[in-house]
Design an enzyme around this catalytic site. Sequence first.
Site, PDB file in Angstrom:
ATOM      1  N   ASP A 181       0.835  -1.197   0.000  1.00 41.17           N
ATOM      2  CA  ASP A 181       0.000   0.000   0.000  1.00 41.17           C
ATOM      3  C   ASP A 181       0.873   1.252   0.000  1.00 41.17           C
ATOM      4  O   ASP A 181       1.942   1.279   0.602  1.00 41.17           O
ATOM      5  CB  ASP A 181      -0.905   0.007   1.238  1.00 41.17           C
ATOM      6  CG  ASP A 181      -1.902   1.136   1.209  1.00 41.17           C
ATOM      7  OD1 ASP A 181      -2.575   1.300   0.179  1.00 41.17           O
ATOM      8  OD2 ASP A 181      -1.999   1.875   2.204  1.00 41.17           O
ATOM      9  N   HIS A 225      -7.762  -0.330 -10.105  1.00 42.17           N
ATOM     10  CA  HIS A 225      -7.613   0.736  -9.114  1.00 42.17           C
ATOM     11  C   HIS A 225      -6.657   1.814  -9.611  1.00 42.17           C
ATOM     12  O   HIS A 225      -6.974   3.013  -9.548  1.00 42.17           O
ATOM     13  CB  HIS A 225      -7.121   0.155  -7.789  1.00 42.17           C
ATOM     14  CG  HIS A 225      -6.980   1.182  -6.710  1.00 42.17           C
ATOM     15  ND1 HIS A 225      -8.043   1.927  -6.262  1.00 42.17           N
ATOM     16  CD2 HIS A 225      -5.890   1.616  -6.004  1.00 42.17           C
ATOM     17  CE1 HIS A 225      -7.626   2.761  -5.321  1.00 42.17           C
ATOM     18  NE2 HIS A 225      -6.324   2.601  -5.163  1.00 42.17           N
TER      19      HIS A 225
END
Length: 302
Positions: free
Chosen positions: A144, A217
Amino acid sequence: MNTPQTAIIPDHCKAGIFIEADILSGQTEAVKTACRTVLSALQTLQTQYPDESLGLSVAFGSDFWHTLGHSNEGKEIKPFRALGNGLAPATQHDLMIHIQAMRQDLAFALAKSVLNAFGGSISVQSETHGMRLLENRGTDGFVDGTENPQGDENVRNVAIIGENCPDAGGSYVLLQKYRHDLNKWNSHAISEQESDIGRSKVENEEFEGDALLADSHLGRVNLKENGVGLKIVRRSLPYGTISGENGLMFIAYCHTLHNIEAQLLSMFGETDGQTDRLLAHLSTAVSGAYYYVPSVERLQNL
């Protein structure tokens, strides 16, 4: 020079606490006093533990901020609105407290002092504790924050309002809680997961060309305007338990709300009707709010 609040610049912290609250009627002066008190408490702990990157952001929703009369500061702040026909709910509150540190015990100690300072002037609506996992990966198994600007100067340029502005040192922030359905996610092959994200899972390499799907994404959030990337600074952390609910506390800072909102509009289908694949296969947004983060000097003297 106006000083940014201290939870914005430091990267790679291992613990975070995210609190949202509403300010009770007639408590404006008490809130102003509490802000000065929490800055003192922060400084005390930072002096005791100078190497732990302890930081704090105290931020305000538009309704309360506008009551303070600082009309030339935080001009872009507005209430969060629901997006994508409810895919992104609006849960706007008056106050956000973001704490991060290299140690969970230190973040916890500061959070306790902060809530004690605000006392009965606020009503806490949510409190979530986040933690850094191995290799900076989320509970979904992917790294992330790979797209984050690196280095304090680059972070400052993206996250902090510039010195030529009346609200120099301030920032805009989005806080969203995403709950993950790992049973659904893990029922997909790794190759499908990678297509959803737009990046390889193990190597953490971004896809390019035809391999990067438009509704992945990265395809939805890596945006450009006039050839310039719409950058934001993420300080997100996973949250939850192994046996129960878990997901991502997404928090993003920027010198302009526009960059944050543009990514959201793209993710939730507001721009072209196409939504982020993660919303179908992994994540459900369960909260959403915008806040304005004044500089330390402004917080000291609201």
